[in-house]
Design a protein around this motif. Structure first.
Motif, PDB file in Angstrom:
ATOM      1  N   LYS A  57       2.048  -3.269   6.166  1.00 37.73           N
ATOM      2  CA  LYS A  57       2.365  -2.808   4.747  1.00 37.73           C
ATOM      3  C   LYS A  57       3.803  -2.372   4.614  1.00 37.73           C
ATOM      4  O   LYS A  57       4.311  -2.618   3.599  1.00 37.73           O
ATOM      5  CB  LYS A  57       1.406  -1.808   4.068  1.00 37.73           C
ATOM      6  N   SER A  74      -2.850   3.472  -3.337  1.00 41.15           N
ATOM      7  CA  SER A  74      -3.371   4.385  -2.430  1.00 41.15           C
ATOM      8  C   SER A  74      -4.714   3.935  -1.960  1.00 41.15           C
ATOM      9  O   SER A  74      -5.031   2.841  -2.130  1.00 41.15           O
ATOM     10  CB  SER A  74      -3.321   5.804  -2.995  1.00 41.15           C
ATOM     11  N   SER A 119      -0.244   9.008  -5.463  1.00 42.03           N
ATOM     12  CA  SER A 119       0.926   8.219  -4.799  1.00 42.03           C
ATOM     13  C   SER A 119       2.281   8.690  -5.313  1.00 42.03           C
ATOM     14  O   SER A 119       3.292   8.647  -4.433  1.00 42.03           O
ATOM     15  CB  SER A 119       0.653   6.776  -5.346  1.00 42.03           C
ATOM     16  N   SER A 171       1.143  -1.241  -0.117  1.00 40.25           N
ATOM     17  CA  SER A 171      -0.044   0.037   0.083  1.00 40.25           C
ATOM     18  C   SER A 171       1.013   1.404  -0.023  1.00 40.25           C
ATOM     19  O   SER A 171       2.015   1.333   0.425  1.00 40.25           O
ATOM     20  CB  SER A 171      -1.050   0.159   1.134  1.00 40.25           C
TER      21      SER A 171
END
Length: 267
Positions: A159, A186, A231, A142
């Motif tokens: 993550k 994201s 992102s 992520s």
């Protein structure tokens, strides 16, 4: 990556990003997709969709946090359906709760699914890929595996761990010609985040957008695949102006959520 005629195994395939990835792989010409999740009924629905897209679908209901159960199911699948060329580790669970209000069972569920489950299936498949000297493993992390988020402390921790695990595995498996990739979506509009307080100004991706980014990234040979311009902006900010990250996260952080939220599992 050449998808045509190959076999993929997708965990967390019953909904959300995992389901969208299964669809995308079928459209790319995958011959067979092994669908892994806890919920057999939802998997059957996804299997029907995958078959309509022209690929063979195999339903494998299993709790990947149970190593014995996972070992049996993966071994049988490999035996009956041939080698897995692409593994996509997408199973995950998230709780949104302030750290000081978090309950240990919530922490354990995130670690068990996001880390132990991923580690278990990767270990089983990677060993077989290494023997065959071919394969690709995609670990779904992520953006929170790069930029941690308040109210998501344990999820962010898992993550981050997946990113580190992926980097280490990439070096270890390279001599065996096994590619290891991190996918970093994201915020994605899935069942898992229904009821969550979203970060201010963050534009969520759709599961289909994440799946399309994965296909593009694999075709381009990327080791880390980011999804969406936000992102990329966050990562470049972290690299070029790291002192801005903490103030920016505090500014965009959501209001304090209710302390007791039941998660929706993606597996």
């Amino acid at each position: 990556m050449d998808f045509y005629g190959k076999t993929a195994l997708v965990t967390g395939a019953s909904r959300g990003i995992g389901r969208a990835i299964a669809h995308a792989l079928a459209r790319q010409g995958m011959q067979r997709i092994l669908l892994v999740a806890r919920n057999a009924q939802r998997l059957e629905a996804v299997a029907t969709e995958v078959r309509q897209l022209g690929a063979e679908a195999v339903v494998l209901p299993v709790d990947l946090s149970d190593p014995i159960q996972a070992n049996v199911v993966i071994a049988r699948a490999w035996q009956h359906h041939g080698p897995v060329h692409l593994l996509v580790n997408c199973a995950g669970v998230a709780h949104q709760v302030p750290f000081l209000q978090a309950k240990l069972p919530q922490v354990q569920s995130e670690i068990s699914t996001n880390l132990i489950g991923l580690y278990t299936v990767t270990r089983l498949v990677a060993r077989r890929m290494a023997v065959r000297q071919e394969g690709c493993i995609v670990n779904v992390s992520s953006l929170m595996g790069k930029v941690a988020a308040p109210t998501m402390a344990t999820y962010s921790a898992t993550k981050f761990a997946i990113v580190g695990f992926t980097q280490a595995l990439r070096s270890e498996l390279a001599p065996h010609r096994v590619r290891v990739v991190a996918l970093l979506p994201s915020l994605t509009d899935t069942d898992m985040v229904k009821g969550f307080e979203w970060f201010r100004g963050v534009q969520p991706s759709t599961p289909d957008q994440v799946a399309a980014a994965l296909v593009r990234g694999l075709n381009r040979g990327q080791a880390e695949i980011l999804v969406g311009w936000q992102s990329h902006a966050a990562i470049w900010t972290q690299r070029l102006a790291p002192w801005l990250i903490d103030p920016m996260v505090q500014l965009l952080a959501p209001p304090k959520p209710e302390p007791q939220r039941r998660p929706v599992r993606s597996s």
